[in-house]
Design an enzyme around this catalytic site. Sequence first.
Site, PDB file in Angstrom:
ATOM      1  N   ASP A   1       0.873  -1.184   0.000  1.00  0.00           N
ATOM      2  CA  ASP A   1       0.000   0.000   0.000  1.00  0.00           C
ATOM      3  C   ASP A   1       0.902   1.224   0.000  1.00  0.00           C
ATOM      4  O   ASP A   1       2.068   1.121  -0.359  1.00  0.00           O
ATOM      5  CB  ASP A   1      -0.965  -0.016   1.185  1.00  0.00           C
ATOM      6  CG  ASP A   1      -2.295   0.658   0.846  1.00  0.00           C
ATOM      7  OD1 ASP A   1      -2.262   1.822   0.407  1.00  0.00           O
ATOM      8  OD2 ASP A   1      -3.358   0.037   1.015  1.00  0.00           O
TER       9      ASP A   1
ATOM     10  N   HIS B   1       1.926   1.525  -3.212  1.00  0.00           N
ATOM     11  CA  HIS B   1       0.963   2.355  -3.927  1.00  0.00           C
ATOM     12  C   HIS B   1       1.372   3.818  -3.923  1.00  0.00           C
ATOM     13  O   HIS B   1       0.535   4.710  -4.108  1.00  0.00           O
ATOM     14  CB  HIS B   1      -0.436   2.175  -3.331  1.00  0.00           C
ATOM     15  CG  HIS B   1      -1.009   0.813  -3.589  1.00  0.00           C
ATOM     16  ND1 HIS B   1      -2.186   0.371  -3.021  1.00  0.00           N
ATOM     17  CD2 HIS B   1      -0.563  -0.219  -4.358  1.00  0.00           C
ATOM     18  CE1 HIS B   1      -2.435  -0.861  -3.426  1.00  0.00           C
ATOM     19  NE2 HIS B   1      -1.467  -1.242  -4.233  1.00  0.00           N
TER      20      HIS B   1
END
Length: 407
Positions: free
Chosen positions: A203, A226
């Site tokens: 993430d 991410h």
Amino acid sequence: MLRSFSASLAYATIAAAWSTFVVPHTEGADDTPALMAAVSNYASDASIVFRADTTYNVWSPITFPPLTNVEVVINGNLSYPTSIKTVQEISFTGGNNVTLRGNADPNWGWVDGHGQQWWVTMQQTNRPHGWLFGDVTNGVIRDMKIYKPVAWNFALKGSADVHIFNNIILASSDDTSFPFNTDGFSAGGTNLLFERNYVVNGDDCLAVPNGAKNITWRDSYCEGSHGLSVGSLGAGGQVSSVENVLFENTIMNHTLYAARFKSWTGGNGAAINITWKNITFIDVVFPIYVTQNYWDQSGGARPDSSSVNETHIENFLFENFAGVINDTPGYVEGSCVTDPCWYYVSGATGKEVVIFDLYPDTTTNIVVKNLVASTLTGASVSAMCNSSTISSDVGFKCWDGPYVPTA
């Protein structure tokens, strides 16, 4: 001579006032209760030490009271519960001059979250938030080493003047299961400096949430993540504010995003003075991605909003980006569990180096400078940008087509 004696006496008095607590360990038992029973006696002018060459069983939550002039030293290893039914987290609930530090020993000072079993079963209920550093002023987080965390790692919330450096987070799966929500750091606070951190996760490498101000991230490495993200902001129409953020000198390796801004449709507030510069991206799907239309795709189609109260953008700079776009045909990133994927962009070809998804009259001075990119397939690099949403020069031709720099 008298001055020398007085100085020595003062030093001895200070030294005597400092106390050290070595956390006891019992084989086969939870070591948290012994720490919790003693910690109130070491809440100021103290070192709390997990000793070297020892693997501690941290099987129940640790909550530190407000601390003053305290360091927590992780010289041994910490092992979280192996039972997926047992939830664990460690919280610092406030204080001044608080240090959390590990060490440089490659074999000791690790925190083992046993996250693999959570990832394999896709268990996403009651997942713990690893380390909360809340309401701390003048803090340090350094030399920490996290292995297979269940989910989120370091969350700073309401803290100020904190230096976070030389930390390692390894949230990489041994198989095809995905380490969902293993965010590296959340920068909730003011005057936060992140540097020389190494993050492999699933993430955001760093997420900058609502209320953050004067945040610097530099000289670091992110893999599988991410991105270096601001947001998400404005959920449910919330008035959000983020100001003065600098991301620089970072390698983004095989990540979904490199630089990302996300605000919810219908959000309010503003993001002001945000810079990403000197970013190297390697096999990244979306090198630069800005959206004011973030939404929960599980709730239905993309909302339609023409409100000028969208979270406003002011003074965004993307400078000195260089790298390769992952435009592999059919590529699906591991966090994709729906059809279409949560990161799907209508009309995108997969070759875009920059996507600006903006609302009219909500953005002032957003610019890309000195960007060099290629694709894995050798195809031409593209951009997505609606010229009806912004009238100023964005540093490239604002259209859905080939990437053409304007300066």
